[in-house]
Design a protein around this motif. Structure first.
Motif, mmCIF file in Angstrom:
data_model
loop_
_atom_site.group_PDB
_atom_site.id
_atom_site.type_symbol
_atom_site.label_atom_id
_atom_site.label_comp_id
_atom_site.label_asym_id
_atom_site.label_seq_id
_atom_site.Cartn_x
_atom_site.Cartn_y
_atom_site.Cartn_z
ATOM 1 N N THR A 1 0.823 -1.212 0.000
ATOM 2 C CA THR A 1 0.000 0.000 0.000
ATOM 3 C C THR A 1 0.861 1.269 0.000
ATOM 4 O O THR A 1 0.482 2.278 -0.598
ATOM 5 C CB THR A 1 -0.936 0.021 1.219
ATOM 6 N N SER A 2 2.026 1.208 0.666
ATOM 7 C CA SER A 2 2.890 2.386 0.752
ATOM 8 C C SER A 2 3.549 2.724 -0.581
ATOM 9 O O SER A 2 4.061 3.834 -0.760
ATOM 10 C CB SER A 2 3.968 2.177 1.823
ATOM 11 N N THR A 3 3.555 1.797 -1.519
ATOM 12 C CA THR A 3 4.129 2.052 -2.834
ATOM 13 C C THR A 3 3.285 3.025 -3.640
ATOM 14 O O THR A 3 3.817 3.826 -4.415
ATOM 15 C CB THR A 3 4.268 0.719 -3.609
ATOM 16 N N THR A 4 1.972 2.993 -3.450
ATOM 17 C CA THR A 4 1.083 3.785 -4.297
ATOM 18 C C THR A 4 0.302 4.871 -3.548
ATOM 19 O O THR A 4 0.159 5.990 -4.050
ATOM 20 C CB THR A 4 0.073 2.863 -5.003
ATOM 21 N N ILE A 5 -0.207 4.561 -2.361
ATOM 22 C CA ILE A 5 -1.173 5.453 -1.719
ATOM 23 C C ILE A 5 -0.558 6.773 -1.239
ATOM 24 O O ILE A 5 -1.162 7.835 -1.450
ATOM 25 C CB ILE A 5 -1.894 4.732 -0.565
ATOM 26 N N PRO A 6 0.618 6.809 -0.566
ATOM 27 C CA PRO A 6 1.154 8.113 -0.126
ATOM 28 C C PRO A 6 1.338 9.105 -1.265
ATOM 29 O O PRO A 6 1.031 10.299 -1.108
ATOM 30 C CB PRO A 6 2.494 7.732 0.515
ATOM 31 N N LYS A 7 1.822 8.639 -2.408
ATOM 32 C CA LYS A 7 1.972 9.526 -3.561
ATOM 33 C C LYS A 7 0.618 10.034 -4.037
ATOM 34 O O LYS A 7 0.468 11.223 -4.387
ATOM 35 C CB LYS A 7 2.693 8.781 -4.688
ATOM 36 N N SER A 8 -0.390 9.150 -4.036
ATOM 37 C CA SER A 8 -1.739 9.564 -4.444
ATOM 38 C C SER A 8 -2.306 10.599 -3.482
ATOM 39 O O SER A 8 -2.942 11.573 -3.903
ATOM 40 C CB SER A 8 -2.662 8.348 -4.520
ATOM 41 N N LEU A 9 -2.087 10.398 -2.188
ATOM 42 C CA LEU A 9 -2.566 11.366 -1.194
ATOM 43 C C LEU A 9 -1.878 12.714 -1.371
ATOM 44 O O LEU A 9 -2.506 13.772 -1.232
ATOM 45 C CB LEU A 9 -2.320 10.832 0.212
ATOM 46 N N ARG A 10 -0.595 12.687 -1.668
ATOM 47 C CA ARG A 10 0.138 13.943 -1.901
ATOM 48 C C ARG A 10 -0.384 14.645 -3.156
ATOM 49 O O ARG A 10 -0.504 15.877 -3.182
ATOM 50 C CB ARG A 10 1.631 13.654 -2.046
ATOM 51 N N ASN A 11 -0.707 13.860 -4.188
ATOM 52 C CA ASN A 11 -1.259 14.454 -5.404
ATOM 53 C C ASN A 11 -2.586 15.152 -5.120
ATOM 54 O O ASN A 11 -2.875 16.224 -5.661
ATOM 55 C CB ASN A 11 -1.467 13.371 -6.469
ATOM 56 N N ILE A 12 -3.407 14.519 -4.272
ATOM 57 C CA ILE A 12 -4.701 15.117 -3.920
ATOM 58 C C ILE A 12 -4.492 16.425 -3.155
ATOM 59 O O ILE A 12 -5.176 17.426 -3.393
ATOM 60 C CB ILE A 12 -5.538 14.128 -3.092
ATOM 61 N N GLN A 13 -3.521 16.425 -2.236
ATOM 62 C CA GLN A 13 -3.296 17.604 -1.395
ATOM 63 C C GLN A 13 -2.721 18.764 -2.199
ATOM 64 O O GLN A 13 -3.111 19.919 -2.021
ATOM 65 C CB GLN A 13 -2.361 17.251 -0.240
ATOM 66 N N THR A 14 -1.754 18.468 -3.081
ATOM 67 C CA THR A 14 -1.073 19.516 -3.836
ATOM 68 C C THR A 14 -1.749 19.844 -5.162
ATOM 69 O O THR A 14 -1.342 20.794 -5.836
ATOM 70 C CB THR A 14 0.385 19.107 -4.111
ATOM 71 N N GLN A 15 -2.753 19.043 -5.553
ATOM 72 C CA GLN A 15 -3.429 19.217 -6.846
ATOM 73 C C GLN A 15 -2.438 19.117 -8.007
ATOM 74 O O GLN A 15 -2.612 19.771 -9.046
ATOM 75 C CB GLN A 15 -4.162 20.570 -6.890
ATOM 76 N N ARG B 1 -0.271 16.142 -10.275
ATOM 77 C CA ARG B 1 -0.146 14.713 -10.538
ATOM 78 C C ARG B 1 1.152 14.380 -11.262
ATOM 79 O O ARG B 1 1.239 13.389 -11.974
ATOM 80 C CB ARG B 1 -1.346 14.237 -11.369
ATOM 81 N N VAL B 2 2.159 15.202 -11.060
ATOM 82 C CA VAL B 2 3.439 15.011 -11.746
ATOM 83 C C VAL B 2 4.295 14.007 -10.987
ATOM 84 O O VAL B 2 4.368 14.033 -9.755
ATOM 85 C CB VAL B 2 4.188 16.355 -11.879
ATOM 86 N N PHE C 1 9.779 7.234 -24.467
ATOM 87 C CA PHE C 1 8.495 7.882 -24.266
ATOM 88 C C PHE C 1 8.612 9.360 -24.640
ATOM 89 O O PHE C 1 9.713 9.891 -24.770
ATOM 90 C CB PHE C 1 8.056 7.766 -22.792
ATOM 91 N N CYS C 2 7.473 9.997 -24.804
ATOM 92 C CA CYS C 2 7.471 11.453 -24.956
ATOM 93 C C CYS C 2 7.981 12.093 -23.664
ATOM 94 O O CYS C 2 7.996 11.468 -22.605
ATOM 95 C CB CYS C 2 6.058 11.961 -25.251
ATOM 96 N N LYS C 3 8.383 13.363 -23.772
ATOM 97 C CA LYS C 3 8.900 14.047 -22.587
ATOM 98 C C LYS C 3 7.820 14.194 -21.528
ATOM 99 O O LYS C 3 8.068 14.044 -20.337
ATOM 100 C CB LYS C 3 9.450 15.412 -22.981
ATOM 101 N N ASN C 4 6.602 14.513 -21.954
ATOM 102 C CA ASN C 4 5.479 14.653 -21.028
ATOM 103 C C ASN C 4 4.351 13.734 -21.491
ATOM 104 O O ASN C 4 3.779 13.952 -22.565
ATOM 105 C CB ASN C 4 4.973 16.098 -20.987
ATOM 106 N N ILE C 5 4.056 12.729 -20.705
ATOM 107 C CA ILE C 5 2.958 11.820 -21.025
ATOM 108 C C ILE C 5 1.999 11.756 -19.835
ATOM 109 O O ILE C 5 2.378 12.071 -18.703
ATOM 110 C CB ILE C 5 3.462 10.393 -21.360
#
Length: 287
Positions: free
Chosen positions: A41-55, A57-58, A135-139
């Motif tokens: 769970t720590s592999t994915t969820i903390p980053k997702s929570l940070r994305n929600i807080q900071t708005q 998704r980079v 990959f492209c620079k921004n995907i």
């Protein structure tokens, strides 16, 4: 959900370490499974929570590759540990007189260490194979974490080799453990059905009931995730299956092992009873 998952699994690990009554192979493997669930769970969820807080998704390319690597490490760790725990149940029920010499502490340590090493080595082919792609620079990955199947769809080069590597590792680290689990439980059911009394059947199966429920949840959500990722209407279904697989299932595991397991509940009670006098002494000292 993340806090419940982490704290619940930490309580299980604390109970198995601190209570001498739980120093058995079954609870040794259970504490390893709890550690794997925390990592999963720590592999994915903390980053997702940070994305929600900071708005925002980079995520950097290195961070995305790391997330893919550790996701496979802990997911495969769950597979192998559940196979080991199924084998432990099989020996305990089908060969009870030989349980102590077969499932000895040395074998338990080797199986746990072997599963961790296999997972670390097993994640390398998938990780190294994706490094050869461009990959492209921004995907934009339509997911809440760096999902390998979604990332491969956005690569420039032919990804046939990558899919071959992914399916090969899925067979080795997914299908083989599942086959071992099914064989173990088929033998367990066969032995339990031979017991004449209903009480004897319940007593024989109760230690393994929690394992079977967790296995059903894990492989059920995993199968739904894989089917949704290869379907044409995968976007929303893949997200829902991923949430079930990465968030809901690890959280439910803690409730299943704690609420359905009498030994764990008694052990947690003993741990809390030890902590209460310490808290009272600290409060008295502060006052």
């Amino acid at each position: 959900m993340y806090l419940v998952t982490v704290l619940g699994n930490l309580f299980i690990i604390l109970a198995t370490i601190s209570d001498s009554h739980l120093h058995t192979p079954m609870y040794f493997f259970l504490s390893n499974l709890s550690l794997a669930d925390i990592g999963f769970t720590s592999t994915t969820i903390p980053k997702s929570l940070r994305n929600i807080q900071t708005q925002s998704r980079v995520i950097a390319f290195a961070g995305c590759i790391s997330q893919i690597c550790f996701f496979f490490v802990f997911a495969c760790k769950d597979n192998l540990l559940q196979a080991v725990m199924a084998y432990d149940c099989f020996v305990a029920i089908c060969h009870p007189l030989h349980y102590v010499p077969i499932i000895n502490p040395r074998l338990c340590q080797l199986m746990a260490l072997g599963s961790w090493l296999n997972n670390a080595l097993g994640s390398l082919p998938d990780t190294l194979a994706i490094l050869r792609l461009s990959f492209c620079k921004n995907i934009e990955i339509p997911h809440f974490f760096c999902d390998l199947s979604e990332a491969l769809k956005l690569a420039f080069y032919d990804t046939l080799i990558n899919y071959k590597v992914v399916y090969s590792m899925a067979i080795i680290l997914g299908v083989f453990p599942l086959t071992g689990i099914l064989l173990s439980y088929s033998q367990i059911f066969s032995s339990i059905l031979k017991i004449s009394s209903d009480r004897g059947k319940y007593k024989a199966f109760s230690p393994c009931g929690s394992y079977l429920l967790v296995v059903s949840l894990f492989y059920g959500t995993s199968l739904a995730l894989n089917l949704s990722s290869i379907s044409t209407v995968s976007s929303r279904m893949s997200l829902m299956s991923s949430v079930m697989h990465t968030m809901v299932t690890p959280m439910l595991n803690t409730f299943i092992y704690s609420l359905r397991n009498r030994d764990i509940k008694l052990s947690l009670g003993r741990v809390l009873n030890k902590m209460l006098p310490l808290r009272e002494r600290m409060d008295a000292h502060l006052s």
